[in-house]
Scaffold this active site. Sequence first.
Site, PDB file in Angstrom:
ATOM      1  N   TYR A 127       0.845  -1.203   0.000  1.00 14.70           N
ATOM      2  CA  TYR A 127       0.000   0.000   0.000  1.00 14.70           C
ATOM      3  C   TYR A 127       0.881   1.255   0.000  1.00 14.70           C
ATOM      4  O   TYR A 127       0.645   2.201  -0.753  1.00 14.70           O
ATOM      5  CB  TYR A 127      -0.906  -0.051   1.235  1.00 14.70           C
ATOM      6  CG  TYR A 127      -1.939   1.034   1.331  1.00 14.70           C
ATOM      7  CD1 TYR A 127      -3.124   0.971   0.601  1.00 14.70           C
ATOM      8  CD2 TYR A 127      -1.760   2.138   2.173  1.00 14.70           C
ATOM      9  CE1 TYR A 127      -4.096   1.960   0.707  1.00 14.70           C
ATOM     10  CE2 TYR A 127      -2.717   3.130   2.285  1.00 14.70           C
ATOM     11  CZ  TYR A 127      -3.883   3.036   1.555  1.00 14.70           C
ATOM     12  OH  TYR A 127      -4.836   4.031   1.668  1.00 14.70           O
TER      13      TYR A 127
HETATM   14  P1  NDP Z   1     -13.598   2.060   1.293  1.00 15.54           P
HETATM   15  O1  NDP Z   1     -12.991   0.749   1.617  1.00 15.54           O
HETATM   16  O2  NDP Z   1     -14.712   2.586   2.154  1.00 15.54           O
HETATM   17  O3  NDP Z   1     -14.117   2.062  -0.233  1.00 15.54           O
HETATM   18  C1  NDP Z   1     -13.291   1.568  -1.245  1.00 15.54           C
HETATM   19  C2  NDP Z   1     -14.015   1.674  -2.570  1.00 15.54           C
HETATM   20  O4  NDP Z   1     -13.145   1.097  -3.572  1.00 15.54           O
HETATM   21  C3  NDP Z   1     -15.312   0.872  -2.602  1.00 15.54           C
HETATM   22  O5  NDP Z   1     -16.276   1.575  -3.349  1.00 15.54           O
HETATM   23  C4  NDP Z   1     -14.897  -0.403  -3.329  1.00 15.54           C
HETATM   24  O6  NDP Z   1     -15.940  -1.030  -4.044  1.00 15.54           O
HETATM   25  C5  NDP Z   1     -13.884   0.147  -4.326  1.00 15.54           C
HETATM   26  N1  NDP Z   1     -13.038  -0.909  -4.856  1.00 15.54           N
HETATM   27  C6  NDP Z   1     -12.180  -1.710  -4.183  1.00 15.54           C
HETATM   28  N2  NDP Z   1     -11.625  -2.616  -5.014  1.00 15.54           N
HETATM   29  C7  NDP Z   1     -12.156  -2.386  -6.247  1.00 15.54           C
HETATM   30  C8  NDP Z   1     -11.993  -3.001  -7.517  1.00 15.54           C
HETATM   31  N3  NDP Z   1     -11.192  -4.052  -7.702  1.00 15.54           N
HETATM   32  N4  NDP Z   1     -12.696  -2.500  -8.565  1.00 15.54           N
HETATM   33  C9  NDP Z   1     -13.539  -1.444  -8.393  1.00 15.54           C
HETATM   34  N5  NDP Z   1     -13.735  -0.836  -7.213  1.00 15.54           N
HETATM   35  C10 NDP Z   1     -13.053  -1.302  -6.152  1.00 15.54           C
HETATM   36  O7  NDP Z   1     -12.374   3.076   1.201  1.00 15.54           O
HETATM   37  P2  NDP Z   1     -12.210   4.626   1.592  1.00 15.54           P
HETATM   38  O8  NDP Z   1     -13.386   5.415   1.171  1.00 15.54           O
HETATM   39  O9  NDP Z   1     -11.716   4.686   2.984  1.00 15.54           O
HETATM   40  O10 NDP Z   1     -10.937   4.976   0.678  1.00 15.54           O
HETATM   41  C11 NDP Z   1     -11.025   5.633  -0.563  1.00 15.54           C
HETATM   42  C12 NDP Z   1      -9.623   5.985  -1.021  1.00 15.54           C
HETATM   43  O11 NDP Z   1      -8.989   6.767  -0.016  1.00 15.54           O
HETATM   44  C13 NDP Z   1      -8.718   4.762  -1.241  1.00 15.54           C
HETATM   45  O12 NDP Z   1      -7.868   4.993  -2.340  1.00 15.54           O
HETATM   46  C14 NDP Z   1      -7.899   4.716   0.031  1.00 15.54           C
HETATM   47  O13 NDP Z   1      -6.672   4.065  -0.166  1.00 15.54           O
HETATM   48  C15 NDP Z   1      -7.743   6.205   0.313  1.00 15.54           C
HETATM   49  N6  NDP Z   1      -7.410   6.485   1.689  1.00 15.54           N
HETATM   50  C16 NDP Z   1      -8.285   6.196   2.709  1.00 15.54           C
HETATM   51  C17 NDP Z   1      -7.925   6.466   4.011  1.00 15.54           C
HETATM   52  C18 NDP Z   1      -8.824   6.180   5.146  1.00 15.54           C
HETATM   53  O14 NDP Z   1      -8.413   6.438   6.289  1.00 15.54           O
HETATM   54  N7  NDP Z   1     -10.018   5.655   4.959  1.00 15.54           N
HETATM   55  C19 NDP Z   1      -6.628   7.074   4.341  1.00 15.54           C
HETATM   56  C20 NDP Z   1      -5.798   7.329   3.191  1.00 15.54           C
HETATM   57  C21 NDP Z   1      -6.189   7.056   1.933  1.00 15.54           C
HETATM   58  P3  NDP Z   1     -16.749  -2.353  -3.523  1.00 15.54           P
HETATM   59  O15 NDP Z   1     -17.963  -1.847  -2.822  1.00 15.54           O
HETATM   60  O16 NDP Z   1     -17.038  -3.092  -4.764  1.00 15.54           O
HETATM   61  O17 NDP Z   1     -15.815  -3.086  -2.600  1.00 15.54           O
END
Ligand code: NDP
Length: 250
Positions: free
Chosen positions: A155
Amino acid sequence: MVHYSLENKVAAVTGTTRGIGKAVALAFAEAGADLALIQRSSNDETKREIEQLDVTCEIFHCDLSDMEQVRAVIPEINEKMGSVDILVNNAGIQKRHPAVEFPESDWDQVLDINLKAVWILCQEAGKVMLNNNYGKIINIASLVSFQGGITVPAYTSAKGAVGQLTKALANEWSSKGINVNAIVPGYIDTEMNTSLINDPTRSRQILERIPAGRWGEPNDFKGPALFLATDASNYVHGHLLAVDGGWLGR
Ligand code: NDP
């Protein structure tokens, strides 16, 4: 007068079923944009909420671990919705293991979804945006774009590279009407952090280090994303905007 309207713009956002991606998609719709939701599931909860705002919204199915699907989705959106003016690379996954035990398959999956798919979507969106002399790309990076993290080597590697990719593309495209920037979330209360939130010691340690005194929420990303998606940020290029309750400054 600064314009925060996104009327007549088409915004593509990945990972809109929940969390930060859902909040950002709703913010854009509230500002008048039509939305292309790039999702692997057919969960239409976000689409239904957006449609209540009187804008067009379509789901484009795409598993971001499948590069053939990733390569095809931007041309598909451009054809069906007439443009891709804004792209938010939000979707991401997290895999946590001690370094010596880290499975190669998890490494590949994290690098594919969190970095390679981001690159391909930027490349495809860049083709459309260069043709239009207009575009806004917002990549979602992380605190580990700057810091090492613990037991998340894949990551950290991917998010570090997303920060650098953002700058590399900004250098190439900023004179051509395209803004490429990133948002750096701090610790946000989403499903991705369930295990941290449920660990009372880690949860307390994290909270104690956040100057704002609280974890972030998805709605904290609406304003920063709108800023980077509108004409308000026309002279902002290659910037990594921390939305972290002050974590990095401490
Ligand atoms: P969530 O886990 O709540 O949501 C992740 C989203 O990504 C979901 O909609 C999921 O869809 C989608 N996703 C995952 N894998 C795939 C795939 N193979 N194809 C299509 N869609 C996919 O994450 P967050 O909202 O917390 O995070 C959003 C972004 O922010 C990410 O890039 C994360 O790394 C970044 N981030 C988050 C932090 C945090 O503290 N939360 C901190 C730093 C960065 P599905 O419903 O299908 O699983």
